[in-house]
Design a protein around this motif. Structure first.
Motif, PDB file in Angstrom:
ATOM      1  N   LEU A  20       0.840  -1.192   0.000  1.00  0.00           N
ATOM      2  CA  LEU A  20       0.000   0.000   0.000  1.00  0.00           C
ATOM      3  C   LEU A  20       0.876   1.243   0.000  1.00  0.00           C
ATOM      4  O   LEU A  20       1.924   1.280   0.638  1.00  0.00           O
ATOM      5  N   GLY A  21       0.451   2.256  -0.746  1.00  0.00           N
ATOM      6  CA  GLY A  21       1.182   3.518  -0.797  1.00  0.00           C
ATOM      7  C   GLY A  21       2.246   3.574  -1.863  1.00  0.00           C
ATOM      8  O   GLY A  21       2.721   4.650  -2.205  1.00  0.00           O
ATOM      9  N   SER A  22       2.661   2.419  -2.373  1.00  0.00           N
ATOM     10  CA  SER A  22       3.618   2.427  -3.481  1.00  0.00           C
ATOM     11  C   SER A  22       2.834   2.631  -4.767  1.00  0.00           C
ATOM     12  O   SER A  22       1.624   2.846  -4.743  1.00  0.00           O
ATOM     13  N   THR A  23       3.508   2.576  -5.899  1.00  0.00           N
ATOM     14  CA  THR A  23       2.815   2.716  -7.180  1.00  0.00           C
ATOM     15  C   THR A  23       2.800   1.372  -7.898  1.00  0.00           C
ATOM     16  O   THR A  23       3.576   0.468  -7.579  1.00  0.00           O
ATOM     17  N   LYS A  90      -1.344   5.067  -7.538  1.00  0.00           N
ATOM     18  CA  LYS A  90      -0.994   4.691  -6.169  1.00  0.00           C
ATOM     19  C   LYS A  90      -1.777   3.439  -5.768  1.00  0.00           C
ATOM     20  O   LYS A  90      -2.970   3.311  -6.069  1.00  0.00           O
ATOM     21  N   VAL A  91      -1.105   2.548  -5.084  1.00  0.00           N
ATOM     22  CA  VAL A  91      -1.724   1.299  -4.657  1.00  0.00           C
ATOM     23  C   VAL A  91      -2.534   1.550  -3.388  1.00  0.00           C
ATOM     24  O   VAL A  91      -2.016   2.057  -2.390  1.00  0.00           O
ATOM     25  N   THR A  92      -3.806   1.190  -3.464  1.00  0.00           N
ATOM     26  CA  THR A  92      -4.740   1.283  -2.348  1.00  0.00           C
ATOM     27  C   THR A  92      -5.424  -0.074  -2.203  1.00  0.00           C
ATOM     28  O   THR A  92      -5.345  -0.910  -3.108  1.00  0.00           O
ATOM     29  N   PRO A  93      -6.113  -0.317  -1.092  1.00  0.00           N
ATOM     30  CA  PRO A  93      -6.809  -1.597  -0.940  1.00  0.00           C
ATOM     31  C   PRO A  93      -7.805  -1.863  -2.069  1.00  0.00           C
ATOM     32  O   PRO A  93      -8.046  -3.018  -2.441  1.00  0.00           O
ATOM     33  N   GLU A  94      -8.360  -0.800  -2.641  1.00  0.00           N
ATOM     34  CA  GLU A  94      -9.351  -0.944  -3.715  1.00  0.00           C
ATOM     35  C   GLU A  94      -8.751  -1.508  -5.003  1.00  0.00           C
ATOM     36  O   GLU A  94      -9.489  -1.913  -5.900  1.00  0.00           O
ATOM     37  N   LEU A  95      -7.418  -1.542  -5.117  1.00  0.00           N
ATOM     38  CA  LEU A  95      -6.785  -2.062  -6.328  1.00  0.00           C
ATOM     39  C   LEU A  95      -6.591  -3.578  -6.296  1.00  0.00           C
ATOM     40  O   LEU A  95      -6.017  -4.146  -7.216  1.00  0.00           O
ATOM     41  N   GLU A  96      -7.070  -4.241  -5.255  1.00  0.00           N
ATOM     42  CA  GLU A  96      -6.993  -5.701  -5.194  1.00  0.00           C
ATOM     43  C   GLU A  96      -7.586  -6.297  -6.475  1.00  0.00           C
ATOM     44  O   GLU A  96      -8.720  -6.010  -6.835  1.00  0.00           O
TER      45      GLU A  96
END
Length: 107
Positions: A20-23, A90-96
């Motif tokens: 999380l937080g990375s790209t 940006k990677v967020t939980p929604e990008l699962e």
């Protein structure tokens, strides 16, 4: 950590966990996934982290900003709907479950 699937132009798939937080670009780079060069290191100053977002995901990502739009003009065969620069996602939980496909080449 969300799992993201990177699909090479030839069809090989790589599903990896990305912090999380990375790209999305950092996820590819840090996991040695071929097809994302990221020459500028994530500064949105090139188009070598260009991908095509899976059609199911195009409406779920934040919109492109002006700088990303400008850099996509330099990408190899950009698609008006599906092209993104992975350094700008940006990677967020929604990008699962996000799926991205690399173009034939990066320029």
């Amino acid at each position: 950590m969300p799992k993201i699937t990177y699909v090479e132009h030839g069809g090989a798939e790589h599903t990896v966990e990305v912090p999380l937080g990375s790209t999305v670009m950092e996820g590819a780079r840090d996991n040695g996934i071929p097809g994302i060069d990221a020459d500028c290191g994530g500064a949105c100053a090139c188009s070598t982290c260009h991908v095509y977002v899976d059609p199911a995901w195009t409406g779920k990502l934040p919109p492109r900003d002006d700088m990303e739009e400008d850099m996509l003009d330099f990408a190899y065969e950009p698609d008006p709907e599906r092209s993104r620069l992975t350094c700008q996602i940006k990677v967020t939980p929604e990008l699962e479950g996000l799926r991205v496909q690399m173009p034939e080449k990066q320029i």
